[in-house]
Design an enzyme around this catalytic site. Structure first.
Site: not given
Length: 149
Positions: A103, A105
């Protein structure tokens, strides 16, 4: 590496866990971080259960960063006081990755926020009184993103 059955991001991707989705594209999701470092902190989630970027296909890797690029551009429209953003990928446990699923940010930055930014970065999981992670604040931020189209 935990199985996808135990992965919080896989649970979000399959809609088995409550989350604040702001966009979706080809199985990739952009959601609000529930422990934000700054108001409007977004996570771009890979569709594949993999802990490292190198485990993604070249196609998904490219799509993930293209999607992050789109969300980053939109961030300036949604959050009018944002001057920049910090893009972070913790690629594996030793790089500070808390959830073993790729993922990205996207953390909105505002002029003069450095001290607050680094304090929240250091205390984000141990600060139970952070006003940014209340359900009310997250719901309000979610509406801003959704209403921006």
């Amino acid at each position: 590496m935990p199985s996808s059955d135990e992965c919080i991001i896989c649970a979000i991707n399959s809609d088995n866990l409550q989350h604040y989705r702001i966009a979706e594209q080809n199985g990739l999701k952009a959601v609000l971080d529930i422990f934000p470092i700054a108001e409007g902190h977004v996570l771009i989630l890979s569709r594949s259960h993999a802990s490292h970027l190198e485990q993604l296909s070249a196609e998904e890797h490219a799509e993930l960063f293209q999607f992050a690029h789109q969300i980053g551009k939109k961030m300036f429209e949604v959050l009018d006081d944002v001057s920049d953003y910090t893009l972070v990928v913790n690629n594996g446990r030793d790089a500070g990755q808390h959830i073993p699923h790729v993922h990205i940010h996207l953390i909105p930055r505002r002029k003069g926020d450095s001290l607050r930014f680094y304090w929240r970065l250091m205390t984000r999981f141990i600060n139970p009184i952070s006003p940014l992670s209340t359900k009310t604040r997250l719901a309000q931020m979610h509406l801003r993103w959704i209403n921006a189209g």
